[in-house]
Write an enzyme that holds these catalytic residues in place. Sequence first.
Site, short mmCIF file in Angstrom:
data_model
loop_
_atom_site.label_atom_id
_atom_site.label_comp_id
_atom_site.label_asym_id
_atom_site.label_seq_id
_atom_site.Cartn_x
_atom_site.Cartn_y
_atom_site.Cartn_z
N TYR A 289 12.18 4.47 -42.84
CA TYR A 289 12.01 3.86 -44.16
C TYR A 289 13.28 4.05 -45.00
O TYR A 289 13.77 5.18 -45.15
CB TYR A 289 10.83 4.46 -44.91
CG TYR A 289 9.47 4.14 -44.32
CD1 TYR A 289 9.30 3.14 -43.38
CD2 TYR A 289 8.33 4.85 -44.74
CE1 TYR A 289 8.05 2.86 -42.85
CE2 TYR A 289 7.08 4.58 -44.22
CZ TYR A 289 6.94 3.59 -43.27
OH TYR A 289 5.70 3.32 -42.75
N SER B 61 0.21 6.15 -34.73
CA SER B 61 0.16 4.97 -35.59
C SER B 61 0.08 3.74 -34.70
O SER B 61 0.83 3.64 -33.72
CB SER B 61 1.41 4.92 -36.48
OG SER B 61 1.42 3.77 -37.29
N ASN B 62 -0.84 2.84 -35.02
CA ASN B 62 -0.96 1.56 -34.31
C ASN B 62 -1.27 1.73 -32.83
O ASN B 62 -0.83 0.93 -32.00
CB ASN B 62 0.33 0.74 -34.48
CG ASN B 62 0.70 0.55 -35.94
OD1 ASN B 62 0.00 -0.11 -36.69
ND2 ASN B 62 1.81 1.15 -36.36
N TRP C 5 -3.02 0.75 -43.38
CA TRP C 5 -1.79 0.32 -44.04
C TRP C 5 -1.84 -1.17 -44.36
O TRP C 5 -2.60 -1.91 -43.76
CB TRP C 5 -0.55 0.69 -43.24
CG TRP C 5 -0.37 0.11 -41.86
CD1 TRP C 5 -0.79 0.65 -40.68
CD2 TRP C 5 0.34 -1.09 -41.52
NE1 TRP C 5 -0.41 -0.14 -39.62
CE2 TRP C 5 0.30 -1.22 -40.10
CE3 TRP C 5 1.00 -2.07 -42.26
CZ2 TRP C 5 0.88 -2.29 -39.43
CZ3 TRP C 5 1.59 -3.14 -41.58
CH2 TRP C 5 1.53 -3.24 -40.18
N SER C 6 -1.02 -1.58 -45.33
CA SER C 6 -1.04 -2.95 -45.87
C SER C 6 -2.45 -3.35 -46.30
O SER C 6 -2.95 -4.41 -45.91
CB SER C 6 -0.49 -3.96 -44.85
OG SER C 6 0.92 -3.89 -44.79
N GLY D 244 -1.73 -10.78 -44.25
CA GLY D 244 -1.38 -10.75 -42.83
C GLY D 244 -0.31 -9.72 -42.61
O GLY D 244 -0.29 -8.67 -43.25
#
Length: 311
Positions: free
Chosen positions: A52, A151-152, A220-221, A226
Amino acid sequence: MKRIPFGPDATEAPNVILGLMRIAQKTDDEVRELVRTARDSGIDFFDHADVYGGQIHGCERRFAEAMRLTSSEREQITIQTKAGIVREGPYFDFSYEHLIRSVEGSLEALQTDYIDILLLHRPDALVEPQEVARAFDELEQSGKVRAFGVSNHTPGQIALLKTAVRQPLVANQLQLSITHAPIIAQGVAANMAGLDQSMTLDGGGIVEYCRREGITIQAWSPFQSGFFTGTFLGSPDYPELNEVIDRLAAEYSVPPIAIATAWITRHPANMQVVLGTTTPERVAGAAQGSDIPLTRAQWYELFRAAGYRVP
């Protein structure tokens, strides 16, 4: 701010946390105001990643420079960061060497002796679980990282890591919002013919898997329509959804962003909402959704208004 069981050990954490991926260009005062607003709202959990910012560890460094935390202040918050993305490639690297090097960089940038939680940032197709386990063991034994997660990741990818990793995986950060909810929607429409929503993706059942294993889902988001395509709040592309959101916001006397938060926090999986905004007012507004008691009817009404099929 509602606090929930976090990870397999069920330690307490807020169900809304602050992501800091957009603070690289913020001034010291702006970063401090953002964090102060979060703390005033009951958020003491902050999410970072080594990639980041404009430079590697950029946002971690900006946070530390602005906050200049004392030892006692550091102990009062949870700092989570992520490793595994090589931005210059771009590619993914879960090798022992990369994970150790990334954590050392994060510790230096954050000006701290330890990281509370380290997440593997997106799956590495070339992962060797034994290398991850070696890195985790060294980081834990040295006191540099206190807990680990992913994550993911899909259920199969997590199960593969568990063949070698001995530490409990406490979190899985997944994209989730009212309008981006395939991890929930495919279960609702399971086995329905001729409906894309019923297709099983990524092995399916990640929400149920995480609930069973005591892995906290971090959404997240939470306000994106989308994949970084803009927020659905107030968007002309979602008139029916925003009509429902506005009505419920008025009913609960909160801003619309709080209803978008509440749709996630209402789920019995005890998920955390990762706020990505750098606007203090939006942080405060979103945090109001932490414990809004949406009814089942209201939750499903929002789900249908977003375009999902409820048989």
